[in-house]
Design an enzyme around this catalytic site. Structure first.
Site, PDB file in Angstrom:
ATOM      1  N   GLU A  29      19.049  -6.059  -9.993  1.00  0.00           N
ATOM      2  CA  GLU A  29      19.483  -6.568  -8.690  1.00  0.00           C
ATOM      3  C   GLU A  29      18.347  -6.290  -7.705  1.00  0.00           C
ATOM      4  O   GLU A  29      17.541  -5.366  -7.927  1.00  0.00           O
ATOM      5  CB  GLU A  29      20.744  -5.812  -8.229  1.00  0.00           C
ATOM      6  CG  GLU A  29      21.950  -6.029  -9.109  1.00  0.00           C
ATOM      7  CD  GLU A  29      22.486  -7.454  -9.016  1.00  0.00           C
ATOM      8  OE1 GLU A  29      22.533  -7.997  -7.908  1.00  0.00           O
ATOM      9  OE2 GLU A  29      22.840  -8.016 -10.070  1.00  0.00           O
ATOM     10  N   LEU A  43      15.733  14.324 -13.393  1.00  0.00           N
ATOM     11  CA  LEU A  43      15.265  13.014 -12.917  1.00  0.00           C
ATOM     12  C   LEU A  43      13.862  12.764 -13.472  1.00  0.00           C
ATOM     13  O   LEU A  43      13.057  13.692 -13.549  1.00  0.00           O
ATOM     14  CB  LEU A  43      15.215  13.011 -11.375  1.00  0.00           C
ATOM     15  CG  LEU A  43      14.694  11.733 -10.717  1.00  0.00           C
ATOM     16  CD1 LEU A  43      15.732  10.604 -10.830  1.00  0.00           C
ATOM     17  CD2 LEU A  43      14.398  11.959  -9.216  1.00  0.00           C
ATOM     18  N   TRP A  71      -7.084  -2.243  -5.057  1.00  0.00           N
ATOM     19  CA  TRP A  71      -8.479  -1.758  -4.974  1.00  0.00           C
ATOM     20  C   TRP A  71      -9.307  -2.633  -4.043  1.00  0.00           C
ATOM     21  O   TRP A  71     -10.356  -2.206  -3.564  1.00  0.00           O
ATOM     22  CB  TRP A  71      -9.135  -1.721  -6.364  1.00  0.00           C
ATOM     23  CG  TRP A  71      -8.512  -0.742  -7.303  1.00  0.00           C
ATOM     24  CD1 TRP A  71      -7.650  -1.032  -8.315  1.00  0.00           C
ATOM     25  CD2 TRP A  71      -8.682   0.686  -7.322  1.00  0.00           C
ATOM     26  NE1 TRP A  71      -7.271   0.131  -8.963  1.00  0.00           N
ATOM     27  CE2 TRP A  71      -7.897   1.192  -8.387  1.00  0.00           C
ATOM     28  CE3 TRP A  71      -9.437   1.592  -6.566  1.00  0.00           C
ATOM     29  CZ2 TRP A  71      -7.833   2.550  -8.690  1.00  0.00           C
ATOM     30  CZ3 TRP A  71      -9.369   2.949  -6.875  1.00  0.00           C
ATOM     31  CH2 TRP A  71      -8.579   3.407  -7.914  1.00  0.00           C
ATOM     32  N   SER A 109       5.618  -8.962  -6.494  1.00  0.00           N
ATOM     33  CA  SER A 109       4.218  -8.517  -6.466  1.00  0.00           C
ATOM     34  C   SER A 109       3.777  -7.777  -7.731  1.00  0.00           C
ATOM     35  O   SER A 109       3.118  -6.746  -7.652  1.00  0.00           O
ATOM     36  CB  SER A 109       3.961  -7.633  -5.240  1.00  0.00           C
ATOM     37  OG  SER A 109       4.253  -8.333  -4.065  1.00  0.00           O
ATOM     38  N   SER A 135      -1.318  -0.875  -6.656  1.00  0.00           N
ATOM     39  CA  SER A 135      -1.391  -1.918  -7.678  1.00  0.00           C
ATOM     40  C   SER A 135      -2.842  -2.125  -8.120  1.00  0.00           C
ATOM     41  O   SER A 135      -3.786  -1.665  -7.453  1.00  0.00           O
ATOM     42  CB  SER A 135      -0.833  -3.232  -7.123  1.00  0.00           C
ATOM     43  OG  SER A 135      -1.735  -3.777  -6.191  1.00  0.00           O
ATOM     44  N   GLU A 175      -4.326  -4.706  -7.781  1.00  0.00           N
ATOM     45  CA  GLU A 175      -4.938  -5.555  -6.740  1.00  0.00           C
ATOM     46  C   GLU A 175      -5.310  -4.737  -5.485  1.00  0.00           C
ATOM     47  O   GLU A 175      -6.151  -5.158  -4.701  1.00  0.00           O
ATOM     48  CB  GLU A 175      -3.974  -6.679  -6.308  1.00  0.00           C
ATOM     49  CG  GLU A 175      -3.728  -7.765  -7.355  1.00  0.00           C
ATOM     50  CD  GLU A 175      -2.807  -7.334  -8.496  1.00  0.00           C
ATOM     51  OE1 GLU A 175      -1.867  -6.551  -8.234  1.00  0.00           O
ATOM     52  OE2 GLU A 175      -3.056  -7.739  -9.641  1.00  0.00           O
ATOM     53  N   ASP A 184       6.749  -0.911   0.801  1.00  0.00           N
ATOM     54  CA  ASP A 184       5.920  -1.773   1.642  1.00  0.00           C
ATOM     55  C   ASP A 184       6.091  -1.420   3.123  1.00  0.00           C
ATOM     56  O   ASP A 184       7.170  -0.981   3.535  1.00  0.00           O
ATOM     57  CB  ASP A 184       6.326  -3.231   1.393  1.00  0.00           C
ATOM     58  CG  ASP A 184       5.246  -4.217   1.805  1.00  0.00           C
ATOM     59  OD1 ASP A 184       4.136  -3.774   2.179  1.00  0.00           O
ATOM     60  OD2 ASP A 184       5.510  -5.426   1.773  1.00  0.00           O
ATOM     61  N   GLY A 185       5.035  -1.635   3.890  1.00  0.00           N
ATOM     62  CA  GLY A 185       5.150  -1.563   5.345  1.00  0.00           C
ATOM     63  C   GLY A 185       4.597  -0.311   6.006  1.00  0.00           C
ATOM     64  O   GLY A 185       4.808  -0.114   7.207  1.00  0.00           O
ATOM     65  N   HIS A 233       0.306   5.749   5.936  1.00  0.00           N
ATOM     66  CA  HIS A 233       0.363   6.148   4.522  1.00  0.00           C
ATOM     67  C   HIS A 233       0.806   7.603   4.382  1.00  0.00           C
ATOM     68  O   HIS A 233       1.533   7.951   3.453  1.00  0.00           O
ATOM     69  CB  HIS A 233      -0.989   5.921   3.842  1.00  0.00           C
ATOM     70  CG  HIS A 233      -1.320   4.452   3.685  1.00  0.00           C
ATOM     71  ND1 HIS A 233      -0.431   3.545   3.161  1.00  0.00           N
ATOM     72  CD2 HIS A 233      -2.426   3.729   4.009  1.00  0.00           C
ATOM     73  CE1 HIS A 233      -0.968   2.330   3.153  1.00  0.00           C
ATOM     74  NE2 HIS A 233      -2.174   2.417   3.677  1.00  0.00           N
ATOM     75  N   TRP A 244       4.380  -0.072  10.022  1.00  0.00           N
ATOM     76  CA  TRP A 244       5.099   1.039  10.653  1.00  0.00           C
ATOM     77  C   TRP A 244       4.156   1.751  11.629  1.00  0.00           C
ATOM     78  O   TRP A 244       4.531   2.066  12.750  1.00  0.00           O
ATOM     79  CB  TRP A 244       5.589   2.016   9.574  1.00  0.00           C
ATOM     80  CG  TRP A 244       6.350   3.194  10.101  1.00  0.00           C
ATOM     81  CD1 TRP A 244       7.705   3.288  10.269  1.00  0.00           C
ATOM     82  CD2 TRP A 244       5.797   4.449  10.532  1.00  0.00           C
ATOM     83  NE1 TRP A 244       8.026   4.518  10.788  1.00  0.00           N
ATOM     84  CE2 TRP A 244       6.870   5.256  10.959  1.00  0.00           C
ATOM     85  CE3 TRP A 244       4.501   4.972  10.612  1.00  0.00           C
ATOM     86  CZ2 TRP A 244       6.710   6.549  11.446  1.00  0.00           C
ATOM     87  CZ3 TRP A 244       4.331   6.257  11.100  1.00  0.00           C
ATOM     88  CH2 TRP A 244       5.425   7.028  11.513  1.00  0.00           C
ATOM     89  N   ARG A 266      12.810  -3.478  -2.006  1.00  0.00           N
ATOM     90  CA  ARG A 266      11.516  -3.668  -1.342  1.00  0.00           C
ATOM     91  C   ARG A 266      11.740  -3.561   0.155  1.00  0.00           C
ATOM     92  O   ARG A 266      12.558  -4.292   0.719  1.00  0.00           O
ATOM     93  CB  ARG A 266      10.902  -5.025  -1.686  1.00  0.00           C
ATOM     94  CG  ARG A 266       9.528  -5.179  -1.029  1.00  0.00           C
ATOM     95  CD  ARG A 266       8.801  -6.426  -1.481  1.00  0.00           C
ATOM     96  NE  ARG A 266       7.447  -6.418  -0.927  1.00  0.00           N
ATOM     97  CZ  ARG A 266       6.373  -6.900  -1.521  1.00  0.00           C
ATOM     98  NH1 ARG A 266       6.461  -7.438  -2.706  1.00  0.00           N
ATOM     99  NH2 ARG A 266       5.182  -6.843  -0.939  1.00  0.00           N
TER     100      ARG A 266
HETATM  101  C1  FPP Z   1       2.315  -0.547   1.283  1.00  0.00           C
HETATM  102  O1  FPP Z   1       2.182  -0.557   2.668  1.00  0.00           O
HETATM  103  C2  FPP Z   1       1.894   0.736   0.772  1.00  0.00           C
HETATM  104  C3  FPP Z   1       0.880   0.955  -0.110  1.00  0.00           C
HETATM  105  C4  FPP Z   1       0.025  -0.087  -0.711  1.00  0.00           C
HETATM  106  C5  FPP Z   1       0.532   2.298  -0.514  1.00  0.00           C
HETATM  107  C6  FPP Z   1       1.717   3.143  -0.819  1.00  0.00           C
HETATM  108  C7  FPP Z   1       1.295   4.514  -0.669  1.00  0.00           C
HETATM  109  C8  FPP Z   1       2.106   5.545  -0.309  1.00  0.00           C
HETATM  110  C9  FPP Z   1       3.556   5.478  -0.045  1.00  0.00           C
HETATM  111  C10 FPP Z   1       1.522   6.873  -0.134  1.00  0.00           C
HETATM  112  C11 FPP Z   1       0.731   7.280  -1.277  1.00  0.00           C
HETATM  113  C12 FPP Z   1       1.575   7.672  -2.444  1.00  0.00           C
HETATM  114  C13 FPP Z   1       1.076   8.510  -3.329  1.00  0.00           C
HETATM  115  C14 FPP Z   1       1.877   9.016  -4.494  1.00  0.00           C
HETATM  116  C15 FPP Z   1      -0.254   9.002  -3.090  1.00  0.00           C
HETATM  117  P1  FPP Z   1       1.089  -1.529   3.301  1.00  0.00           P
HETATM  118  O2  FPP Z   1      -0.137  -0.736   3.557  1.00  0.00           O
HETATM  119  O3  FPP Z   1       0.921  -2.720   2.422  1.00  0.00           O
HETATM  120  O4  FPP Z   1       1.799  -1.894   4.643  1.00  0.00           O
HETATM  121  P2  FPP Z   1       1.601  -3.259   5.459  1.00  0.00           P
HETATM  122  O5  FPP Z   1       2.057  -4.363   4.554  1.00  0.00           O
HETATM  123  O6  FPP Z   1       2.504  -3.074   6.638  1.00  0.00           O
HETATM  124  O7  FPP Z   1       0.160  -3.353   5.822  1.00  0.00           O
END
Ligand code: FPP
Length: 231
Positions: A198, A130, A65, A187, A61, A63, A15-16, A32, A20, A179
């Site tokens: 944990e 892995l 989309w 979520s 997720s 959701e 998340d984040g 991203h 960031w 997380r």
């Molecule tokens: C959450 O941050 C991140 C996501 C919903 C997308 C995660 C995607 C990646 C790490 C890159 C893509 C990975 C692959 C394998 C293609 P957020 O956008 O919800 O951040 P925010 O809560 O600060 O808005």
């Protein structure tokens, strides 16, 4: 105090990325991109850690989309690029990759991306050091419902054991879920697998995770007292 904990399976809710980026005056797309780099770097670190056998990452997720179309397109573009250009290096490094999530014909992926995702699941390695599960178009409730329907269609009894064979396939139970970015919720991530996990919630955002921060997470995990419902 050092406990006898095992860290066979670790899960990450990444998340984040957005926060960031915006806190640095960058676009969410850049967030991203950095998130994907952080993911790839962390996989390398995990592959060198012989205690970890599986790592699961919540990438997208069921959701997600409903995010703005441009953001969905960006993430799908990064995913396609990763599958076309980067995944080979993981296989060469004895890292098996599985896509967990709904990849059925009714899923919203375009056909080209869907075939790339299905091909990843066909690639099995002899003795992977892995296994990386990428949860994409994934929802924990959806996974449990799909598994239950499969049991019923096969005429099998709905038991924990039968559900596990359908849901988990080769998954190990999660030992630790991390997380990033401060929110303290699951979520809909790997609900079944996290029954006795944990949890660690970090203040830093996903793109900031690195080898040093992973070492801190491990330290914290190995100092937990896990009782699995016993005294
Ligand atoms: C959450 O941050 C991140 C996501 C919903 C997308 C995660 C995607 C990646 C790490 C890159 C893509 C990975 C692959 C394998 C293609 P957020 O956008 O919800 O951040 P925010 O809560 O600060 O808005």
């Amino acid at each position: 105090m050092s406990k006898d904990n095992k860290l066979n399976h670790i899960g990450f809710i990444m998340d984040g990325n957005g926060r960031w980026a915006t806190s640095r005056g960058l676009t969410r797309t850049q967030g991203h991109k950095e998130g994907l780099k952080a993911l790839e770097n962390l996989i390398k670190v995990l592959a060198e850690d012989s205690s970890v056998k599986q790592a699961s990452f919540y990438c997208f997720s069921t959701e997600n989309w409903s995010r703005p179309a441009l953001e969905v397109k960006t993430i799908m573009g990064l995913l396609k690029d990763f599958l076309q250009n980067d995944i080979q290096k993981l296989w060469e490094n004895s890292i098996e990759v599985k896509i967990k999530g709904d990849l059925s014909e009714k899923s919203p992926f375009d056909n080209n991306l869907r075939s790339l995702l299905l091909a990843v699941n066909d690639k099995k390695l002899e003795e992977p050091k892995l296994i990386v599960n990428l949860c994409i178009n994934y929802g924990g409730r959806d996974e449990i419902i799909r598994a239950t329907k499969t049991l019923i269609a096969k005429g099998l009894e709905v038991t924990e054991e039968n559900l596990e064979s359908e849901i988990l396939q080769a998954d190990l139970p999660l030992d630790l879920v991390v997380r990033t970015s401060g929110e303290q919720r699951l979520s809909n991530f790997l609900l079944w697998q996290s029954a006795y996990a944990e949890f660690i919630f970090t203040d830093y955002h996903w793109p900031d995770i690195n080898a040093e921060k992973y070492a801190e997470l491990k330290d914290s995990f190995f100092n937990r007292d896990r009782r699995f419902g016993k005294v």
